[in-house]
Motif scaffolding. Structure first.
Motif, mmCIF file in Angstrom:
data_model
loop_
_atom_site.group_PDB
_atom_site.id
_atom_site.type_symbol
_atom_site.label_atom_id
_atom_site.label_comp_id
_atom_site.label_asym_id
_atom_site.label_seq_id
_atom_site.Cartn_x
_atom_site.Cartn_y
_atom_site.Cartn_z
ATOM 1 N N SER A 25 17.199 -2.067 8.178
ATOM 2 C CA SER A 25 15.967 -2.069 7.375
ATOM 3 C C SER A 25 14.771 -1.528 8.148
ATOM 4 O O SER A 25 13.701 -1.318 7.570
ATOM 5 N N VAL A 26 14.943 -1.314 9.450
ATOM 6 C CA VAL A 26 13.818 -0.844 10.266
ATOM 7 C C VAL A 26 13.259 0.472 9.736
ATOM 8 O O VAL A 26 12.046 0.740 9.825
ATOM 9 N N THR A 27 14.113 1.301 9.164
ATOM 10 C CA THR A 27 13.617 2.587 8.656
ATOM 11 C C THR A 27 12.635 2.397 7.508
ATOM 12 O O THR A 27 11.886 3.305 7.184
ATOM 13 N N PHE A 28 12.680 1.245 6.882
ATOM 14 C CA PHE A 28 11.728 0.978 5.800
ATOM 15 C C PHE A 28 10.500 0.208 6.292
ATOM 16 O O PHE A 28 9.603 -0.073 5.520
ATOM 17 N N GLN A 29 10.519 -0.158 7.554
ATOM 18 C CA GLN A 29 9.426 -0.993 8.060
ATOM 19 C C GLN A 29 8.288 -0.135 8.613
ATOM 20 O O GLN A 29 8.444 1.048 8.899
ATOM 21 N N ALA A 30 7.159 -0.788 8.764
ATOM 22 C CA ALA A 30 6.007 -0.116 9.364
ATOM 23 C C ALA A 30 6.172 -0.118 10.879
ATOM 24 O O ALA A 30 6.641 -1.095 11.452
ATOM 25 N N SER A 31 5.794 0.985 11.495
ATOM 26 C CA SER A 31 5.865 1.058 12.954
ATOM 27 C C SER A 31 4.470 1.302 13.512
ATOM 28 O O SER A 31 3.585 1.820 12.828
ATOM 29 N N TRP A 32 4.324 0.913 14.767
ATOM 30 C CA TRP A 32 3.040 1.184 15.424
ATOM 31 C C TRP A 32 2.807 2.680 15.501
ATOM 32 O O TRP A 32 1.673 3.144 15.410
ATOM 33 N N ASP A 33 3.884 3.443 15.649
ATOM 34 C CA ASP A 33 3.728 4.901 15.714
ATOM 35 C C ASP A 33 3.026 5.433 14.472
ATOM 36 O O ASP A 33 2.264 6.390 14.541
ATOM 37 N N GLU B 213 -6.907 -6.604 13.284
ATOM 38 C CA GLU B 213 -5.726 -7.253 13.848
ATOM 39 C C GLU B 213 -5.018 -8.116 12.806
ATOM 40 O O GLU B 213 -3.789 -8.223 12.809
ATOM 41 N N GLU B 214 -5.791 -8.722 11.906
ATOM 42 C CA GLU B 214 -5.160 -9.485 10.824
ATOM 43 C C GLU B 214 -4.343 -8.552 9.935
ATOM 44 O O GLU B 214 -3.295 -8.929 9.408
ATOM 45 N N MET B 215 -4.842 -7.328 9.773
ATOM 46 C CA MET B 215 -4.058 -6.384 8.993
ATOM 47 C C MET B 215 -2.740 -6.075 9.710
ATOM 48 O O MET B 215 -1.691 -5.942 9.074
ATOM 49 N N GLY B 216 -2.812 -5.977 11.030
ATOM 50 C CA GLY B 216 -1.577 -5.800 11.790
ATOM 51 C C GLY B 216 -0.623 -6.962 11.561
ATOM 52 O O GLY B 216 0.582 -6.775 11.377
ATOM 53 N N HIS B 217 -1.172 -8.178 11.547
ATOM 54 C CA HIS B 217 -0.329 -9.355 11.271
ATOM 55 C C HIS B 217 0.310 -9.236 9.884
ATOM 56 O O HIS B 217 1.495 -9.488 9.715
ATOM 57 N N LEU B 218 -0.521 -8.859 8.912
ATOM 58 C CA LEU B 218 -0.025 -8.751 7.539
ATOM 59 C C LEU B 218 1.135 -7.749 7.468
ATOM 60 O O LEU B 218 2.162 -8.011 6.822
ATOM 61 N N VAL B 219 0.967 -6.633 8.152
ATOM 62 C CA VAL B 219 2.005 -5.597 8.110
ATOM 63 C C VAL B 219 3.259 -6.082 8.852
ATOM 64 O O VAL B 219 4.389 -5.839 8.421
ATOM 65 N N THR B 220 3.063 -6.768 9.949
ATOM 66 C CA THR B 220 4.216 -7.291 10.691
ATOM 67 C C THR B 220 4.974 -8.322 9.860
ATOM 68 O O THR B 220 6.214 -8.380 9.889
ATOM 69 N N ILE B 221 4.251 -9.138 9.108
ATOM 70 C CA ILE B 221 4.918 -10.108 8.224
ATOM 71 C C ILE B 221 5.755 -9.367 7.169
ATOM 72 O O ILE B 221 6.870 -9.795 6.825
ATOM 73 N N GLN B 222 5.219 -8.249 6.674
ATOM 74 C CA GLN B 222 6.011 -7.466 5.705
ATOM 75 C C GLN B 222 7.290 -6.948 6.364
ATOM 76 O O GLN B 222 8.349 -6.884 5.732
ATOM 77 N N ASN B 223 7.175 -6.568 7.645
ATOM 78 C CA ASN B 223 8.379 -6.135 8.363
ATOM 79 C C ASN B 223 9.397 -7.267 8.456
ATOM 80 O O ASN B 223 10.608 -7.063 8.299
ATOM 81 N N LEU B 224 8.900 -8.457 8.721
ATOM 82 C CA LEU B 224 9.798 -9.616 8.798
ATOM 83 C C LEU B 224 10.479 -9.861 7.451
ATOM 84 O O LEU B 224 11.687 -10.144 7.382
ATOM 85 N N LEU B 225 9.696 -9.763 6.392
ATOM 86 C CA LEU B 225 10.272 -9.936 5.056
ATOM 87 C C LEU B 225 11.329 -8.867 4.790
ATOM 88 O O LEU B 225 12.405 -9.152 4.258
ATOM 89 N N THR B 226 11.001 -7.631 5.174
ATOM 90 C CA THR B 226 11.953 -6.531 4.960
ATOM 91 C C THR B 226 13.233 -6.776 5.749
ATOM 92 O O THR B 226 14.345 -6.529 5.257
ATOM 93 N N ALA B 227 13.085 -7.248 6.979
ATOM 94 C CA ALA B 227 14.258 -7.499 7.813
ATOM 95 C C ALA B 227 15.164 -8.563 7.189
ATOM 96 O O ALA B 227 16.385 -8.534 7.358
ATOM 97 N N LEU B 228 14.556 -9.498 6.476
ATOM 98 C CA LEU B 228 15.346 -10.563 5.833
ATOM 99 C C LEU B 228 15.797 -10.168 4.434
ATOM 100 O O LEU B 228 16.366 -10.980 3.695
ATOM 101 N N GLY B 229 15.498 -8.931 4.054
ATOM 102 C CA GLY B 229 15.934 -8.466 2.734
ATOM 103 C C GLY B 229 15.134 -9.078 1.602
ATOM 104 O O GLY B 229 15.640 -9.208 0.483
ATOM 105 N N ALA C 295 4.248 2.871 0.463
ATOM 106 C CA ALA C 295 4.721 3.424 1.743
ATOM 107 C C ALA C 295 5.937 2.647 2.245
ATOM 108 O O ALA C 295 6.872 3.215 2.827
ATOM 109 N N PHE C 296 5.924 1.334 2.014
ATOM 110 C CA PHE C 296 7.062 0.515 2.459
ATOM 111 C C PHE C 296 8.334 0.840 1.680
ATOM 112 O O PHE C 296 9.432 0.578 2.156
#
Lengths: 489, 441
Positions: A208-216, A100-116, A354-355
């Motif tokens: 930027s969502v296309t560059f983000q990690a998805s649960w899928d 789950e911490e890895m999920g957090h880490l990946v979600t934080i990367q998504n947040l960073l990506t969203a902010l450019g 991958a990102f």
């Protein structure tokens, strides 16, 4: 590096809190200070949000690694027969938290990506001590003291009963300072990102969502957004991990992501029997292990604290000191430890690469290497588990065969930066495969079996397959450049 | 003294082939130096039978394997052996010597083989659509054709189901055996008027089924949504509207019976034979086979700790990536079960994220499971396996469980057998690093 970050955490930070080697963090102090001036000097709101997200990424990464190490330390031949199922369940629980911490880490990367912002897969390494961590980074076997620090780091703000005070005292005695709550950082981030005056709507890039990690792509068979009522089928009555991998294209999505990540850690308000927040799960293990009394040492393997391939650590401190690395000097164990580090780096390179590759939801016909990189990221997790298993069976020092076992060192690579050009990125993958091959060859005993030899044979073939694919991608990238009139023409 | 007889193996599966010479024996073995590669096919001892005499004239190991002869597929033609349960519960091959010791001879053995193809009848529910062949009782060593007859066939028409032959025991091969050679693997047709000349449909070997008014209903038959229909429905060649094209095949299964009268006491035994299509990927084993079903039926849905060995789990993982190797995963992700689920009322979505279904990448992922297992670590992936009661879970997560993108015999998403899953979970419940535990003093 440390000072480049710590200087922005405020003048109220005590000097001792940021000294190199000090395990304690002072996040609570920092928060109190920076609340007076948000953003701090030299920042605007967006940049400060990025700064804090990068800190969060490092914390999640560090927690994940420490929890993995802790889980791998559980078990061994001395576990009383009647306790084996319990120990296996604790191990699976901690592994689940690490996932789950890895999920957090990946979600934080998504947040960073969203902010450019650039991604951050970095993490403090030992020698450690950082003002940003809830506690000093320490790879150590599970014990009541380490569990106390994990509980405090994941604890909700309002947790303050007699047991809380006891655990906080134990954690402080272990780390030398109060353990700071991860939740404070998320509270700070939520306040910042929720403030339109500080972080405008235009800061969030929906494209930027296309560059983000998805649960899928990253969720595998784990649960998504279903709070833990489903028993984990392999170990009855144990909830399956719930991977939060949240795509962020707006402020609302960013706030929801931060709230969920924070809630998964603290989860104070949920009924205790749901046993689902990290805080609750660690607390349950702590209580159970405490009830073992003198038997508590029997459920943990004697794995070295902070194992490292660094020979410089040999002459420093006691091996049991939580602040001191333990050099792995047994030649075979050391080679395995190096191989572990190479696979760890491969994991991080796969993840960050991958990102970099977009997933175009409108184009369902073209297969990109992104999927292969995601699969390989998981494959490297399997290899880390495999090599960790071999390491905890080997002595850290062959001259002391009954001494501490070598453990997985999780040493950070010298850089996490990816090359700019795509073909050069694949060349980096090839370099790492070459490094792994050199170590494999030194570990391979002709005609040998057992002690990881069967694993090495299979790993060699697996790496050979990957190398062939990487060579094709290097050639393909070069051809693409040539076709597009790039520098190779 | 012979107490009882047995026919072994109790179930033998033949594979179609039109070539004259049956396929040679082989083993599919894993190269220890290339554990992720294809299984190597290693020729094994093969018995050559003289058609006329019925004798085994040669036992040999072929230098190389060939699955075809003169452009035709070589059939897999299994032997069924008669074994005797003698005094003290000893199970031993029934040989001419053993028979002689009982005052009997091989010629006193009585064989009868009855096979059938009820596929059409299972759809139409009409008994007259059952195609059946009966060798009648025999003791000699000539080939006995198995001619599939059916009440709804045109007069004089049958479907050849292959033949059986009682192998003549010799001094070198004194064992009592019967060989079942299956059919060629042809397709037969139906017509509303008596067939004249070769069929115009190039798929057909000949037209056998009488679909004239008042006779068989197979031509143009259409599955209705009735509980008696075998699931999944529509598994027959049909037109766009799902109307049967009236095809029949020469697959069959049935019983091989043998009797022997000794001292006035009649002993009997039987075995089963079946015939199916050739294997076109002999170096791969599907993730779930009839053998798994039989093992579960015989031994139950759970395993003991002693049975849950790393080698068995590795074999399941190996079969998983061998199965993936044979799948067009990118296409199956969009069609196949994704389309099937639409028929169950779900929106038609890909099952997996399309970026993840590159077949090679998926095969590599499954291979990496095997690599890690070789370190001795306990399996960790039991959570992602689909349980038997989750086959109808059409949520994203449910559809992504393993094995994915494949249909089970019940028309829902495929699962491993409960016994296979229990094997993995039982090993998983053990120590996470069992090898490491042995190392620590």
């Amino acid at each position: 590096m440390l000072s480049r970050i710590s200087r922005h955490l405020g003048a109220a930070l005590e000097p001792s809190a940021v000294r190199r080697g000090a395990p304690a963090a002072r996040l609570a102090v920092r928060v109190a200070e920076v609340e007076a001036e948000v953003p701090p000097p030299e920042f605007n709101g967006r940049d400060y949000a990025i700064f804090l997200l990068r800190v969060a990424a490092e914390i999640e990464h560090a927690l994940m690694v420490q929890y993995l190490f802790a889980a791998y330390s559980l078990g061994g031949p001395n576990v009383p027969e009647g306790r084996q199922a319990d120990v296996r369940a604790w191990q699976e629980t901690i592994l689940g938290i690490a996932k789950e911490e890895m999920g957090h880490l990946v979600t934080i990367q998504n947040l960073l990506t969203a902010l450019g912002a650039p991604l951050n897969f970095n993490r403090e390494d030992y020698p450690h001590g950082s003002a940003f961590y809830p506690f000093g980074f320490t790879l150590q076997p599970v014990g009541l003291d380490s569990l106390a620090t994990y509980i405090c780091a994941e604890s909700p703000k309002e947790w303050d009963d007699e047991e809380a005070r006891e655990i906080k005292r134990r954690a402080q005695a272990d780390t030398g300072a109060p353990v700071n709550r991860v939740g404070d950082l998320y509270a700070e981030l939520l306040g910042l990102i929720g403030d339109q005056a500080l972080v405008p709507d235009s800061a969030f890039d929906a494209a930027s969502v296309t560059f983000q990690a998805s649960w899928d792509e990253w969720g595998r068979g784990y649960r998504e957004g279903q709070r833990g009522r489903e028993a984990m089928s392999s170990l009855p009555d144990l909830p399956a991990p719930e991977l939060l991998i949240i795509e962020v294209g707006s402020r609302a999505a960013a706030i929801a992501a931060l709230e969920q990540v924070s809630e998964q850690g603290e989860g104070f308000d949920m009924p205790e029997d749901e046993n689902e927040s990290h805080f609750r799960r660690f607390l349950a293990i702590y209580r159970a292990m405490k009830a073992l009394g003198d038997d508590v040492g029997k459920v943990v393997r004697p794995v070295a604290t902070n194992p490292t391939t660094d020979p410089a650590a040999e002459d420093t401190g006691e091996p049991t000191d939580a602040d001191t690395p333990t050099s792995i000097v047994d030649p075979e164990a050391k080679l395995w430890a190096h191989l572990f580090n190479v696979r760890y780096r491969k994991l991080l390179v796969n993840l960050s690469h991958a990102f970099e590759l977009a997933d175009d939801p409108a184009d369902r016909s073209t297969l990109s290497p992104r999927g292969a990189l995601i699969h390989r990221t998981f494959s490297e997790m399997y290899h880390l588990r495999a090599i960790a298993g071999l390491l905890v069976g080997l002595p850290a020092d062959g001259a002391d065969p009954d001494g501490p076992r070598a453990g997985p060192p999780f040493q950070m690579p010298y850089t996490l930066m990816l090359p700019h050009a795509e073909d050069d990125r694949w060349r980096l993958h090839r370099d790492l495969l070459d490094a792994a091959a050199r170590l494999r060859e030194r570990l391979t005993k002709p005609g040998g079996s057992g002690d990881g030899q069967d694993y090495l044979v299979a790993l060699a073939q697996w790496d050979e397959i990957e190398r062939g694919q990487v060579e094709q991608l290097i050639a393909g990238s070069a051809r693409a450049l040539a076709v597009n009139g790039g520098p190779l023409t | 003294m012979i107490q009882e007889l047995r026919v072994l193996p109790p179930l033998a599966i033949a594979r179609f082939g039109a070539a004259a010479t049956p396929l040679d024996n082989y083993d599919a073995v894993v190269d220890p130096e290339r554990p992720l590669g294809h299984r190597a096919l290693r020729p094994a001892e093969t018995l050559e039978v003289d058609v006329e005499s019925g004798e085994i004239v040669r036992a040999f190991v072929p230098e190389r394997l060939s699955f075809v002869e003169d452009g035709k597929v070589r059939p897999v033609a299994p032997f069924l052996e008669v074994w005797a349960l003698t005094d003290g519960g000893q199970l031993e091959p029934l040989t001419t010597e053993l028979l002689e010791s009982e005052g009997a001879s091989a010629l006193e053995l009585r064989w009868r083989v009855q096979v059938a193809n009820h596929k059409v009848s299972r759809r139409t529910g009409v008994e007259a659509d059952q195609v059946e062949a009966d060798s009648g009782e025999f003791s000699d060593h000539t080939r006995r054709p198995l001619a599939g007859a059916c009440a709804n066939f045109w007069p004089g028409q049958t479907i050849p189901f292959g033949h059986v032959q009682f192998i003549t025991p010799t001094a070198a091969h004194p064992e009592v055996r019967l060989r079942f050679t299956p059919a060629a693997g042809f397709v037969y047709g139906a017509s509303t008027t008596p067939p004249e000349g070769p069929p115009t449909d190039p798929n057909l070997r000949s037209v056998v089924y009488d679909a004239s008014p008042g006779r068989g209903t197979w031509l143009g038959y259409q599955d209705q949504n009735e509980p008696t229909i075998t699931v999944p429905g529509g598994i027959y060649a049909g037109d766009r509207e799902g109307r049967s094209r009236g095809y029949l095949d020469d697959g069959c299964d049935g019983l091989v019976r043998v009797t022997l009268t000794i001292g006035g006491e009649k002993l009997s035994a039987y075995g089963r034979v079946g015939a199916g299509p050739p294997t076109y990927a002999p170096d791969a084993v599907p993730i779930r086979t009839v053998a798994d079903e039989l093992e579960q039926a015989l031994l139950g849905p759970t395993v003991t700790s002693a049975e849950a060995t790393p080698e068995r789990v590795e074999e399941i993982v190996r079969r998983a990536f061998e199965t993936v190797r044979l799948m067009n995963t990118a296409a199956m992700n969009q069609g196949g079960m994704a389309a099937h689920d639409q028929g169950q009322g779900r929106r038609r979505d890909p099952i997996m994220a399309p970026s993840l279904v590159d077949a090679v990448a998926l095969e590599n992922l499954h291979q990496s499971l095997l690599v890690a297992l070789r370190s001795g670590t306990a399996p960790w992936f039991a959570d992602v396996l689909r349980d038997y009661d989750e086959v109808g879970d059409l949520s994203d997560r449910g559809r992504r469980k393993m094995p994915a993108m494949m249909r089970g015999a019940d028309g829902q998403h495929l699962t491993l057998t409960r016994r296979q899953i229990d094997l993995i979970r039982t090993l998983m419940r053990g120590p996470i690093f069992p090898g490491a535990d042995r190392e620590i003093p």
